[in-house]
Design an enzyme around this catalytic site. Sequence first.
Site: not given
Length: 620
Positions: A300-304, A307-308, A421
């Site tokens: 669903l997404g990548r962030g600091g 991953k999700v 954030d």
Amino acid sequence: MTSSKMEQRSLLCFLYLLLLFNFTLRVAGNAEGDALTQLKNSLSSGDPANNVLQSWDATLVTPCTWFHVTCNPENKVTRVDLGNAKLSGKLVPELGQLLNLQYLELYSNNITGEIPEELGDLVELVSLDLYANSISGPIPSSLGKLGKLRFLRLNNNSLSGEIPMTLTSVQLQVLDISNNRLSGDIPVNGSFSLFTPISFANNSLTDLPEPPPTSTSPTPPPPSGGQMTAAIAGGVAAGAALLFAVPAIAFAWWLRRKPQDHFFDVPAEEDPEVHLGQLKRFTLRELLVATDNFSNKNVLGRGGFGKVYKGRLADGNLVAVKRLKEERTKGGELQFQTEVEMISMAVHRNLLRLRGFCMTPTERLLVYPYMANGSVASCLRERPEGNPALDWPKRKHIALGSARGLAYLHDHCDQKIIHRDVKAANILLDEEFEAVVGDFGLAKLMNYNDSHVTTAVRGTIGHIAPEYLSTGKSSEKTDVFGYGVMLLELITGQKAFDLARLANDDDIMLLDWVKEVLKEKKLESLVDAELEGKYVETEVEQLIQMALLCTQSSAMERPKMSEVVRMLEGDGLAERWEEWQKEEMPIHDFNYQAYPHAGTDWLIPYSNSLIENDYPSGPR
């Protein structure tokens, strides 16, 4: 003449009957209003100029038009939200007459006296939040009759006596009765078996029972001569095995230190299911099945923080699984569990509810409900073709909802949570496009070996407050800055940091670009073209004012999130903006006189339609 008198008498009789009918209607339909009037009479405001009960007019037929009161379509009271309202006084037994009440929120006031037994008559009650008052006396045993109660916060009061056993029959999901004067045993049956000592801390309660000690074998007798020889031989064999094992162990340690995208099941993950309060501890195998072995197609997404993945549990429920990436430290497992539970205690309509977690020697995974409409960022800039753009009313509602969620993190959690954030990508949207703040608490969770406020800077370029970037020290005002930039994202639809703006010789930082455009009085060029002109100019102006107040370079000059909520609700924005204009005019040339619309009640229209959608602090 006689005819005229007859007509007058007939008219008087008609008016009398009409008044009598209205009075009868009011008495019959206002039992709930009478109960709330009794509560109003029992409470007083510590801030008379902003008395939240001022609109509670007993002469009205229904209390559904009163501020901080929500009704269902049948005009029955379902919510009373008076949290953090600077009220003092006592609760009244008449509250038990609100038979349709689902949420009673009176946290962070100075309410004294006892909890009325009559609250046990509120059979529809889902959430009772009396946190941070001065309430004394026992916890009423009648609360055990509340079969729908899921959220009970009575912490930080002066409650005494024992925990009523009747509460064990209630299927509570969140319980906090810490920081009181309770005594006696902690129940261990029913839903109480799910809660850990953090829910009961700082009382005079009996500790939770410890697990039975592991049985130990009796001390063996001294070895005989033959046994000694065998032992020596065994020792030599073990030493030889160790000699060959050391390289293998070192190789395994090296593999473990390398960042991997693979998941390995280990025996420790098959321990019996463990609950932390209302949290479920998932096995890694469950989450592997749910996410199709963490397939890239489910990302669903990548962030600091990692991953999700989208997943579907065995019961059919959709979830979002966040795989954290962090450096583990000695003793980190226990600290991780503690921090996870603290995150789970932050329960609010506008906060993403943590459903569970998975912890193995190699992995840390958090499980959240799946948000059907993605993030604000994806709706603004990555929406699938054919999906409608976020309209202006939704954007206003998102601004208010996300502000409420952040204010709750800052002011109403037992341990203040700083997000660090805040951005459009971390504001999620549920099925009804209600704003839900996600990723809160993770900054602290990922730095659980750091006991200082100063940590590595975490955040996203364009959203990071200047003082946080320069010193590494964050505070709630860091979140206020990020929130202000997020407001500009809502208005413009643009990214906070975008190199593409260089093509037009514009600033790559959204905040700087907005300030430049405002100097040229080109308000219309700021607004997202996806809105196709369907917005109210005065409302855009006011939201820009709020964004600029939140993004002041001085952290001290920024409003608190609780102040932001009040200004969005129509209280004080014009005054705060005018004051800022006088101080900052040489720096920020956004001429207030050029935009003369001063009203701020657009953000909370005083109508039942929006009040009914207002869920300030119930569990999701």
